[in-house]
Motif scaffolding. Structure first.
Motif, PDB file in Angstrom:
ATOM      1  N   ARG A  68     -27.879 -15.733 -24.035  1.00 59.93           N
ATOM      2  CA  ARG A  68     -28.506 -15.899 -25.434  1.00 59.93           C
ATOM      3  C   ARG A  68     -28.353 -14.640 -26.406  1.00 59.93           C
ATOM      4  NH1 ARG A  68     -27.979 -19.744 -23.404  1.00 59.93           N
ATOM      5  NH2 ARG A  68     -29.318 -21.491 -22.694  1.00 59.93           N
ATOM      6  N   HIS A  69     -28.283 -13.719 -25.688  1.00 56.98           N
ATOM      7  CA  HIS A  69     -28.002 -12.174 -26.338  1.00 56.98           C
ATOM      8  C   HIS A  69     -26.502 -12.409 -27.031  1.00 56.98           C
ATOM      9  CE1 HIS A  69     -31.814 -10.143 -26.308  1.00 56.98           C
ATOM     10  NE2 HIS A  69     -31.690  -9.863 -24.982  1.00 56.98           N
ATOM     11  N   ALA A  70     -25.858 -12.892 -26.131  1.00 57.15           N
ATOM     12  CA  ALA A  70     -24.181 -13.001 -26.285  1.00 57.15           C
ATOM     13  C   ALA A  70     -23.698 -13.762 -27.431  1.00 57.15           C
ATOM     14  CB  ALA A  70     -23.518 -13.193 -25.050  1.00 57.15           C
ATOM     15  N   GLU A  71     -24.719 -14.986 -27.450  1.00 57.11           N
ATOM     16  CA  GLU A  71     -24.378 -15.902 -28.497  1.00 57.11           C
ATOM     17  C   GLU A  71     -25.146 -15.660 -29.549  1.00 57.11           C
ATOM     18  OE1 GLU A  71     -26.666 -19.112 -26.735  1.00 57.11           O
ATOM     19  OE2 GLU A  71     -25.374 -19.631 -25.030  1.00 57.11           O
ATOM     20  N   ALA A  72     -26.091 -14.781 -29.741  1.00 59.45           N
ATOM     21  CA  ALA A  72     -26.859 -14.668 -30.843  1.00 59.45           C
ATOM     22  C   ALA A  72     -26.367 -13.223 -31.839  1.00 59.45           C
ATOM     23  CB  ALA A  72     -28.302 -14.705 -30.639  1.00 59.45           C
ATOM     24  N   ILE A  73     -25.914 -12.145 -31.027  1.00 62.83           N
ATOM     25  CA  ILE A  73     -25.755 -10.972 -31.561  1.00 62.83           C
ATOM     26  C   ILE A  73     -24.826 -10.835 -32.811  1.00 62.83           C
ATOM     27  CG2 ILE A  73     -23.833 -10.119 -30.080  1.00 62.83           C
ATOM     28  CD1 ILE A  73     -25.465  -7.491 -29.893  1.00 62.83           C
ATOM     29  N   LEU A 118     -29.273  -5.530 -21.969  1.00 66.79           N
ATOM     30  CA  LEU A 118     -28.848  -4.052 -22.520  1.00 66.79           C
ATOM     31  C   LEU A 118     -27.304  -4.084 -22.609  1.00 66.79           C
ATOM     32  CD1 LEU A 118     -30.979  -1.581 -20.568  1.00 66.79           C
ATOM     33  CD2 LEU A 118     -31.083  -2.036 -22.948  1.00 66.79           C
ATOM     34  N   LEU A 119     -26.547  -4.514 -21.529  1.00 63.90           N
ATOM     35  CA  LEU A 119     -25.052  -4.476 -21.792  1.00 63.90           C
ATOM     36  C   LEU A 119     -24.511  -5.078 -22.881  1.00 63.90           C
ATOM     37  CD1 LEU A 119     -24.108  -4.698 -18.004  1.00 63.90           C
ATOM     38  CD2 LEU A 119     -23.566  -3.011 -19.533  1.00 63.90           C
ATOM     39  N   VAL A 120     -24.797  -6.420 -23.311  1.00 61.31           N
ATOM     40  CA  VAL A 120     -24.796  -7.048 -24.564  1.00 61.31           C
ATOM     41  C   VAL A 120     -24.646  -6.314 -25.816  1.00 61.31           C
ATOM     42  CG1 VAL A 120     -25.002  -9.094 -25.671  1.00 61.31           C
ATOM     43  CG2 VAL A 120     -25.520  -9.268 -23.400  1.00 61.31           C
TER      44      VAL A 120
END
Length: 337
Positions: free
Chosen positions: A50-55, A88-90
């Protein structure tokens, strides 16, 4: 100095633009709470996806809401430790790419230091040194904040963090995620003297916490009533348990303040939004200590707190190269880059 700050250590994708460490120009948070509620807690793999999708959208919105462009930004900051490693990595990799593309300095920022810095936004007059109680789902520390970037841990939990202890007790009572928040609300209508609870101490470490025994005591209480087919007075158990956890936190915190001679006290972290903790600290500190607590909106994970702390990291020369990596576990008084 305008800093674009990125936070993705757990289940909130957040970005903010903060000027000179104290003025928030924008603060955007995309929460995943409703999705993780289905599983009773944060699922790390889902959080990372979800982080990858939203950032991209969150960072873009933060820049626009600050009424500026990337050309107006002086540096890029990112939470690099501690937290869920995939999450964190995202944030770290996105920030590294943005830094490389724009030529802006990259400021690696510690998540817990950022929680403390939320107070610099809420209270612009606050300056170190002071003593801080850092309490969240994964951490419970008493920290000497000697300067904006020099900190010393004098007390910590030996097992569960306070927020974790709240969440686990809530789950045992069938309270939905996020359990600690809901437990706090339910406790407001309960009798906190209904069930005596233990008050754990750590031998030889008077400022350290231990919540595992307290957590076990409340879970055993619940299971005992279930086995006997008795009604579980949820509000009373919540109130009694919350009183015990808060008592442990305030007792150790104020003892450390008295022993070390601090008169300025600060709270930080998600659990610093707990209603009883705030009331008790206000009561106990009145007339004796100057107490600072972040606004409730800044207690949880957000980009503004990262932007605040990163300003002071920048002034102290803490700039990362392109080989910056995420670190899942890192003490607040150490650097991992």
């Amino acid at each position: 100095m305008k800093i674009l700050a990125i936070e993705s250590s757990c289940d909130e994708t957040a970005a903010a633009v903060v000027e000179d460490g104290r003025t928030v120009l924008s603060n955007i948070v995309a929460s995943q709470v409703e999705e993780h509620k289905l599983y009773g807690g944060v699922v790390p793999e889902i959080a990372s996806r979800r982080h990858a999708e939203a950032i991209v959208g969150v960072v873009d919105e933060a820049v626009k809401a600050a009424d500026c462009t990337l050309d107006d930004i002086d540096a890029i900051a990112v939470t690099y430790a501690p937290g869920l490693i995939g999450a964190l990595l995202v944030g770290v990799n996105f920030a590294k790419g943005l830094s490389l593309a724009t030529g802006k300095p990259l400021i690696p920022t510690h998540h817990l230091r950022s929680h403390i810095a939320a107070n610099y936004i809420s209270h612009k007059e606050l300056k170190p040194p002071f003593l801080c109680l850092v309490v969240s789902g994964g951490h419970s520390h008493i920290v000497e904040v000697l300067s904006y970037t020099d900190m010393r841990v004098i007390g910590r939990t030996r097992d569960d963090a306070a927020g974790e202890a709240f969440d686990k007790a809530a789950r045992a009572m069938g309270i939905p995620y996020p359990g600690g928040v809901e437990l706090d609300k339910i406790a407001e209508n309960g009798d906190d003297a209904a069930f005596p609870m233990p008050h754990p101490h750590v031998d030889g470490a008077e400022y350290d916490f231990s919540f595992s025994g307290l957590k076990t005591a409340v879970i055993n209480l619940i299971h005992n009533k279930q086995q006997k087919g008795e009604e579980i007075p949820v509000a009373d158990i919540c109130a009694s348990y919350r009183k015990a956890v808060v008592g442990c936190l305030t007792d150790n915190f104020l003892k450390a303040a008295e022993d070390l001679g601090y008169t300025t006290l600060v709270t930080a972290g998600g659990v610093s939004a707990n209603s009883l903790l705030r009331r008790e600290l206000e009561r106990l500190c009145k007339g004796k200590y100057t107490l600072y607590m972040p606004e409730k909106s800044l207690c949880g994970d957000n980009g503004a707190m990262v932007g605040s702390q990163s300003y002071y990291e920048y002034l102290d020369g803490n700039i990362a190269e392109s080989d910056l990596n995420a670190v899942a576990t890192l003490p607040i008084d150490q650097r991992g880059f």
